[in-house]
Enzyme design. Structure first.
Site, short mmCIF file in Angstrom:
data_model
loop_
_atom_site.label_atom_id
_atom_site.label_comp_id
_atom_site.label_asym_id
_atom_site.label_seq_id
_atom_site.Cartn_x
_atom_site.Cartn_y
_atom_site.Cartn_z
N HIS A 82 -6.38 -14.95 8.14
CA HIS A 82 -7.17 -13.71 8.17
C HIS A 82 -8.64 -14.06 7.97
CE1 HIS A 82 -7.14 -9.28 8.00
NE2 HIS A 82 -8.23 -9.42 7.26
N ASP A 161 -4.50 0.80 2.23
CA ASP A 161 -5.55 0.04 2.94
C ASP A 161 -5.94 0.75 4.22
OD1 ASP A 161 -7.33 -2.21 3.21
OD2 ASP A 161 -6.10 -2.79 4.91
N ARG A 168 -14.22 3.04 3.71
CA ARG A 168 -15.28 2.08 3.37
C ARG A 168 -16.19 1.83 4.56
NH1 ARG A 168 -12.12 -2.76 2.33
NH2 ARG A 168 -14.11 -3.80 2.09
N SER A 183 -8.12 -5.43 -0.08
CA SER A 183 -7.79 -4.97 1.28
C SER A 183 -7.04 -6.06 2.03
CB SER A 183 -9.10 -4.62 2.01
OG SER A 183 -8.90 -4.54 3.39
N LYS A 187 -2.54 -6.38 2.59
CA LYS A 187 -1.92 -6.47 3.93
C LYS A 187 -1.13 -7.77 4.07
CE LYS A 187 -5.80 -5.95 6.49
NZ LYS A 187 -6.83 -5.24 5.78
#
Ligand code: URA
Length: 436
Positions: A82, A161, A168, A183, A187
């Site tokens: 990620h 999220d 956000r 966040s 996930k």
């Protein structure tokens, strides 16, 4: 408990208890605490930060806001990657099929465009028919069939999220280390990966503007993730200039296909291979990063990852033949060019300005409910460090409409910085930070 008291406690810089965090996030997901109070709380967190105990509690509360994906019965190893967000940052689409071709399963749960940065889901959805709202059964089935699947947060999986991410994005509360950590990790833990590689970006096009803050974010991700039982490697990588030549949803899908065909730009391939090589290590298929990288290079040369990418497109609702036919010509009719304002060298192409221009063009969104354009974006014909001559085309720009081009072009011209002398190449991977 009252939401306003939790907001004021954080505003005063005090540490919130797990119960207070649970009350706020739980109420938000249940619809009993409104957007405006959660926005105020997020702004308080932005300014006051969180302790590592609060960050861990927030991550767990977000994770438990829905169910987690059970990958039981599917042969692992499960490893994912990620990025903390960048401009032209498309490595996920290349990495997933590359590591899948080496026997690693990548259960990838990603996000949409956030602030000035692009989003994996928006890029994938630019492929006509491609679906990113997979059911858990589909997610499992596609991982088994193709070695990877790419989906978004849903009402069932990490709904906190899904809501907070969108909030956000439009309330100026993205660039917060604890909020980014929670966040991403909520996930990543929910999707079922055992090992995680994080691409932590720093520079003008990243949420962390300098390497010191980048390293703090990397530490927060590594420590919080390790406390949740995950093996983690974070790489601190440069995001002062856009990665590759394409910034835009379908434009970036095209560039990923180039990479999977062995014709990717040097900077993009460098970051991609460094990340993928480490995923191969976490998956137990290589003893060290250099060996892992070598295996990834060989895999790309075999074309197997390219075929897997097209298999995944088919699994998730797209048409690979149509995708290949659209290559090079799926563009907005609203097009313009940016030319060099002087002869010499490009000392830098400011990623932040390109990212903000991208939002105006329709690559990202200004309001949560805005749709993104698949066919908007910027093609960089020249990269930082290259020679240019006065009047030469440096960028081709596609906007969702004529007004969006008018808004973006001045910023794109400003993004180009010049020098009379060549510069040395930028260091793309600065540092590795890993869990014990
Ligand atoms: N990526 C995420 O998933 N969340 C963030 O907050 C930033 C980048």
């Amino acid at each position: 408990m009252r939401a306003v008291d939790v907001i004021m406690k954080k505003r005063a810089g005090a540490e919130l208890s797990r119960e207070e965090i649970e009350f706020l996030i739980g109420g938000y997901v249940a619809g009993t605490i409104p957007d405006y109070q959660v926005s105020a709380w997020a702004m308080a967190v932005f300014f006051r930060g969180m302790t590592s105990a609060e960050t861990g509690a927030l991550t767990e509360v977000m994770l438990r806001s829905g169910s987690s994906i059970d990958l039981g019965g599917i042969q692992g190893p499960f490893v994912d990657k990620h990025s903390t967000g960048g401009v032209g940052d498309k490595t996920s689409l290349i990495i997933a099929p590359v590591v899948a071709s080496l026997g690693i399963r990548d259960p990838m749960m990603s996000g949409r465009a956030l602030g000035h940065t692009g989003g994996t889901l928006d890029k994938l959805e630019s492929i006509p028919g491609y679906r990113t709202n997979l059911s858990v059964a589909e997610f499992r089935r596609f991982i088994e069939a193709d070695g990877f699947a790419m989906t978004g947060q849903t009402k069932e999986i990490v709904p906190a999220d899904r809501l907070l991410y969108a909030l956000r994005d439009v309330t100026g509360t993205v660039e917060s280390i604890p909020l980014i950590t929670a966040s991403i990790l909520s996930k990543k833990v929910a999707e079922g990966a055992e090992g995680l590689v994080f691409d932590v970006k720093y520079g003008s096009g990243a949420f962390m503007k300098d390497p010191v803050d980048g390293e703090k974010l990397a530490r927060s991700l590594v420590d919080t993730g390790a406390a949740m039982g995950k093996r983690i490697i974070a790489l601190l990588t440069d995001m002062d200039e856009p990665l590759g030549h394409m910034v835009g949803n379908f434009l970036e899908v095209e560039e990923c296909l180039d990479c999977l065909e062995g014709a990717g730009p040097k900077d993009l391939m460098e970051v991609t291979l460094e990340l993928a090589g480490r995923m191969v290590v976490l998956g137990g298929k290589a003893g060290n990063a250099a060996e892992g990288r070598g295996l990834c290079e060989k895999a790309i040369a075999s074309r197997k990852p390219r075929d897997l990418f097209l298999d995944n497109v088919k699994s998730q609702g797209g048409d690979p033949t149509k995708l290949l036919a659209l290559r090079g010509n799926y563009r907005s009719e609203f097009v313009a060019t940016v030319t060099a304002a002087q002869s010499g060298y490009l000392s830098r192409i400011d990623a932040w300005k390109v990212g903000i221009a991208g939002v105006s063009l329709g690559v990202g969104r200004n309001r949560t409910e805005d749709a993104v354009s698949p066919v908007a974006g910027v093609q960089l014909h020249k990269k930082g460090g290259e020679a240019v001559s006065l009047g030469e085309t440096v960028m081709t720009v596609w906007g969702k409409d004529a007004a969006s081009l008018d808004a973006a072009l001045p910023l794109l011209r400003e993004a180009l910085e010049y020098t009379d002398t060549p510069r040395s190449p930028r260091k793309l991977v600065l540092k590795e930070i890993a869990s014990e």
